[in-house]
Motif scaffolding. Structure first.
Motif, PDB file in Angstrom:
ATOM      1  N   PRO A  28       0.812  -1.223   0.000  1.00  0.00           N
ATOM      2  CA  PRO A  28       0.000   0.000   0.000  1.00  0.00           C
ATOM      3  C   PRO A  28       0.841   1.267   0.000  1.00  0.00           C
ATOM      4  CG  PRO A  28      -0.049  -1.036   2.162  1.00  0.00           C
ATOM      5  CD  PRO A  28       0.658  -1.981   1.237  1.00  0.00           C
ATOM      6  N   HIS A  29       2.067   1.176   0.471  1.00  0.00           N
ATOM      7  CA  HIS A  29       2.924   2.348   0.554  1.00  0.00           C
ATOM      8  C   HIS A  29       3.363   2.840  -0.823  1.00  0.00           C
ATOM      9  CE1 HIS A  29       2.883   1.289   4.724  1.00  0.00           C
ATOM     10  NE2 HIS A  29       3.353   0.099   4.425  1.00  0.00           N
ATOM     11  N   ALA A  30       3.338   1.974  -1.816  1.00  0.00           N
ATOM     12  CA  ALA A  30       3.756   2.364  -3.159  1.00  0.00           C
ATOM     13  C   ALA A  30       2.826   3.428  -3.752  1.00  0.00           C
ATOM     14  CB  ALA A  30       3.801   1.149  -4.075  1.00  0.00           C
ATOM     15  N   ALA A  31       1.574   3.429  -3.321  1.00  0.00           N
ATOM     16  CA  ALA A  31       0.611   4.415  -3.814  1.00  0.00           C
ATOM     17  C   ALA A  31       0.784   5.784  -3.158  1.00  0.00           C
ATOM     18  CB  ALA A  31      -0.813   3.907  -3.583  1.00  0.00           C
ATOM     19  N   HIS A  32       1.586   5.859  -2.104  1.00  0.00           N
ATOM     20  CA  HIS A  32       1.756   7.108  -1.357  1.00  0.00           C
ATOM     21  C   HIS A  32       3.238   7.446  -1.216  1.00  0.00           C
ATOM     22  CE1 HIS A  32      -2.472   6.910  -0.365  1.00  0.00           C
ATOM     23  NE2 HIS A  32      -2.299   5.669   0.016  1.00  0.00           N
ATOM     24  N   GLN A  33       3.924   7.475  -2.326  1.00  0.00           N
ATOM     25  CA  GLN A  33       5.363   7.726  -2.298  1.00  0.00           C
ATOM     26  C   GLN A  33       5.709   9.093  -1.739  1.00  0.00           C
ATOM     27  OE1 GLN A  33       6.980   6.874  -6.153  1.00  0.00           O
ATOM     28  NE2 GLN A  33       5.786   5.014  -6.354  1.00  0.00           N
ATOM     29  N   ASP A  34       4.805  10.053  -1.868  1.00  0.00           N
ATOM     30  CA  ASP A  34       5.076  11.404  -1.378  1.00  0.00           C
ATOM     31  C   ASP A  34       5.207  11.463   0.143  1.00  0.00           C
ATOM     32  OD1 ASP A  34       2.296  10.700  -1.406  1.00  0.00           O
ATOM     33  OD2 ASP A  34       1.801  12.785  -0.964  1.00  0.00           O
ATOM     34  N   ARG A  35       4.731  10.439   0.844  1.00  0.00           N
ATOM     35  CA  ARG A  35       4.808  10.415   2.305  1.00  0.00           C
ATOM     36  C   ARG A  35       6.170   9.946   2.817  1.00  0.00           C
ATOM     37  NH1 ARG A  35      -0.926   7.592   3.809  1.00  0.00           N
ATOM     38  NH2 ARG A  35      -2.251   9.142   2.807  1.00  0.00           N
ATOM     39  N   TYR A  36       6.997   9.453   1.937  1.00  0.00           N
ATOM     40  CA  TYR A  36       8.260   8.869   2.365  1.00  0.00           C
ATOM     41  C   TYR A  36       9.443   9.675   1.846  1.00  0.00           C
ATOM     42  CZ  TYR A  36       5.044   5.350   3.757  1.00  0.00           C
ATOM     43  OH  TYR A  36       3.988   4.724   4.349  1.00  0.00           O
ATOM     44  N   THR A  37       9.357  10.955   2.020  1.00  0.00           N
ATOM     45  CA  THR A  37      10.422  11.855   1.611  1.00  0.00           C
ATOM     46  C   THR A  37      11.563  11.739   2.609  1.00  0.00           C
ATOM     47  OG1 THR A  37       8.779  13.364   0.720  1.00  0.00           O
ATOM     48  CG2 THR A  37      10.962  14.251   1.101  1.00  0.00           C
ATOM     49  N   VAL A  38      12.763  11.652   2.101  1.00  0.00           N
ATOM     50  CA  VAL A  38      13.934  11.567   2.970  1.00  0.00           C
ATOM     51  C   VAL A  38      14.524  12.954   3.105  1.00  0.00           C
ATOM     52  CG1 VAL A  38      16.238  10.580   3.238  1.00  0.00           C
ATOM     53  CG2 VAL A  38      14.404   9.219   2.219  1.00  0.00           C
ATOM     54  N   ARG A  39      14.818  13.328   4.307  1.00  0.00           N
ATOM     55  CA  ARG A  39      15.446  14.620   4.532  1.00  0.00           C
ATOM     56  C   ARG A  39      16.364  14.506   5.750  1.00  0.00           C
ATOM     57  NH1 ARG A  39      10.424  18.067   7.046  1.00  0.00           N
ATOM     58  NH2 ARG A  39       9.937  16.583   8.673  1.00  0.00           N
ATOM     59  N   SER A  40      17.368  15.289   5.723  1.00  0.00           N
ATOM     60  CA  SER A  40      18.258  15.329   6.877  1.00  0.00           C
ATOM     61  C   SER A  40      17.897  16.538   7.717  1.00  0.00           C
ATOM     62  CB  SER A  40      19.711  15.419   6.419  1.00  0.00           C
ATOM     63  OG  SER A  40      19.917  16.631   5.721  1.00  0.00           O
ATOM     64  N   GLY A  41      18.369  16.544   8.906  1.00  0.00           N
ATOM     65  CA  GLY A  41      18.075  17.686   9.748  1.00  0.00           C
ATOM     66  C   GLY A  41      19.139  17.878  10.802  1.00  0.00           C
ATOM     67  N   ALA A  42      19.396  19.093  11.095  1.00  0.00           N
ATOM     68  CA  ALA A  42      20.331  19.428  12.155  1.00  0.00           C
ATOM     69  C   ALA A  42      19.732  20.563  12.962  1.00  0.00           C
ATOM     70  CB  ALA A  42      21.673  19.849  11.567  1.00  0.00           C
ATOM     71  N   CYS A  43      20.061  20.575  14.206  1.00  0.00           N
ATOM     72  CA  CYS A  43      19.507  21.618  15.061  1.00  0.00           C
ATOM     73  C   CYS A  43      20.445  21.848  16.235  1.00  0.00           C
ATOM     74  CB  CYS A  43      18.126  21.189  15.562  1.00  0.00           C
ATOM     75  SG  CYS A  43      17.289  22.458  16.509  1.00  0.00           S
ATOM     76  N   VAL A  44      20.774  23.084  16.461  1.00  0.00           N
ATOM     77  CA  VAL A  44      21.536  23.454  17.647  1.00  0.00           C
ATOM     78  C   VAL A  44      20.536  24.110  18.579  1.00  0.00           C
ATOM     79  CG1 VAL A  44      23.411  24.864  18.557  1.00  0.00           C
ATOM     80  CG2 VAL A  44      23.621  23.798  16.299  1.00  0.00           C
ATOM     81  N   THR A  45      20.420  23.555  19.761  1.00  0.00           N
ATOM     82  CA  THR A  45      19.383  24.041  20.672  1.00  0.00           C
ATOM     83  C   THR A  45      19.886  24.006  22.110  1.00  0.00           C
ATOM     84  OG1 THR A  45      17.057  23.784  21.281  1.00  0.00           O
ATOM     85  CG2 THR A  45      18.322  21.773  20.961  1.00  0.00           C
ATOM     86  N   SER A  46      19.083  24.483  22.978  1.00  0.00           N
ATOM     87  CA  SER A  46      19.405  24.513  24.401  1.00  0.00           C
ATOM     88  C   SER A  46      19.328  23.112  25.000  1.00  0.00           C
ATOM     89  CB  SER A  46      18.405  25.423  25.117  1.00  0.00           C
ATOM     90  OG  SER A  46      18.462  25.235  26.511  1.00  0.00           O
ATOM     91  N   LYS A  47      20.196  22.812  25.927  1.00  0.00           N
ATOM     92  CA  LYS A  47      20.154  21.519  26.619  1.00  0.00           C
ATOM     93  C   LYS A  47      18.891  21.382  27.456  1.00  0.00           C
ATOM     94  CE  LYS A  47      25.090  20.688  26.974  1.00  0.00           C
ATOM     95  NZ  LYS A  47      26.231  20.425  27.868  1.00  0.00           N
ATOM     96  N   ALA A  48      18.234  22.489  27.724  1.00  0.00           N
ATOM     97  CA  ALA A  48      17.017  22.461  28.530  1.00  0.00           C
ATOM     98  C   ALA A  48      15.836  21.842  27.782  1.00  0.00           C
ATOM     99  CB  ALA A  48      16.658  23.866  28.985  1.00  0.00           C
ATOM    100  N   LYS A  49      15.891  21.834  26.456  1.00  0.00           N
ATOM    101  CA  LYS A  49      14.793  21.268  25.662  1.00  0.00           C
ATOM    102  C   LYS A  49      14.954  19.765  25.545  1.00  0.00           C
ATOM    103  CE  LYS A  49      13.822  25.182  22.661  1.00  0.00           C
ATOM    104  NZ  LYS A  49      13.762  25.644  21.284  1.00  0.00           N
ATOM    105  N   ASP A  50      13.827  19.045  25.644  1.00  0.00           N
ATOM    106  CA  ASP A  50      13.883  17.606  25.439  1.00  0.00           C
ATOM    107  C   ASP A  50      13.759  17.300  23.949  1.00  0.00           C
ATOM    108  OD1 ASP A  50      11.184  18.011  24.916  1.00  0.00           O
ATOM    109  OD2 ASP A  50      10.465  16.562  26.374  1.00  0.00           O
ATOM    110  N   LEU A  51      14.033  16.056  23.564  1.00  0.00           N
ATOM    111  CA  LEU A  51      14.047  15.670  22.160  1.00  0.00           C
ATOM    112  C   LEU A  51      12.705  15.918  21.477  1.00  0.00           C
ATOM    113  CD1 LEU A  51      15.469  14.429  19.722  1.00  0.00           C
ATOM    114  CD2 LEU A  51      14.767  12.179  20.579  1.00  0.00           C
ATOM    115  N   THR A  52      11.604  15.612  22.152  1.00  0.00           N
ATOM    116  CA  THR A  52      10.287  15.812  21.549  1.00  0.00           C
ATOM    117  C   THR A  52      10.068  17.278  21.187  1.00  0.00           C
ATOM    118  OG1 THR A  52       9.404  13.933  22.782  1.00  0.00           O
ATOM    119  CG2 THR A  52       7.810  15.484  21.872  1.00  0.00           C
ATOM    120  N   ALA A  53      10.426  18.174  22.069  1.00  0.00           N
ATOM    121  CA  ALA A  53      10.254  19.604  21.793  1.00  0.00           C
ATOM    122  C   ALA A  53      11.111  20.039  20.612  1.00  0.00           C
ATOM    123  CB  ALA A  53      10.609  20.425  23.034  1.00  0.00           C
ATOM    124  N   VAL A  54      12.327  19.535  20.544  1.00  0.00           N
ATOM    125  CA  VAL A  54      13.212  19.882  19.428  1.00  0.00           C
ATOM    126  C   VAL A  54      12.650  19.344  18.111  1.00  0.00           C
ATOM    127  CG1 VAL A  54      15.519  19.534  18.448  1.00  0.00           C
ATOM    128  CG2 VAL A  54      15.258  20.018  20.883  1.00  0.00           C
TER     129      VAL A  54
END
Length: 76
Positions: A28-54
């Protein structure tokens, strides 16, 4: 760690697709290829923030999904 979650999800997705294909069903995933976009991400943030918030701040989703899991696209 957190990056292992993506690997585990991908492996589960591939195993389910392989089993479906073995039973003659198109994955079923073959019909929705747009949902499986690969992207990288980087973020510099405060140590006070937890992973979910980041993740929500950086990607708009606690797990970093493109469009969020289960969200409908405009094409549907």
């Amino acid at each position: 760690g957190p990056t292992d979650l993506g690997i585990m999800h991908f492996r589960k997705l591939m195993m389910e697709a392989a089993r479906a294909l073995q039973n003659g069903e198109a994955p079923p995933h073959a019909a929705h290829q747009d949902r499986y976009t690969v992207r990288s991400g980087a973020c510099v943030t405060s140590k006070a923030k937890d992973l979910t918030a980041v993740m929500v701040e950086r990607f708009g989703d606690p797990a970093g999904f493109v469009g969020g899991p289960g969200k409908q696209t405009a094409a549907e």
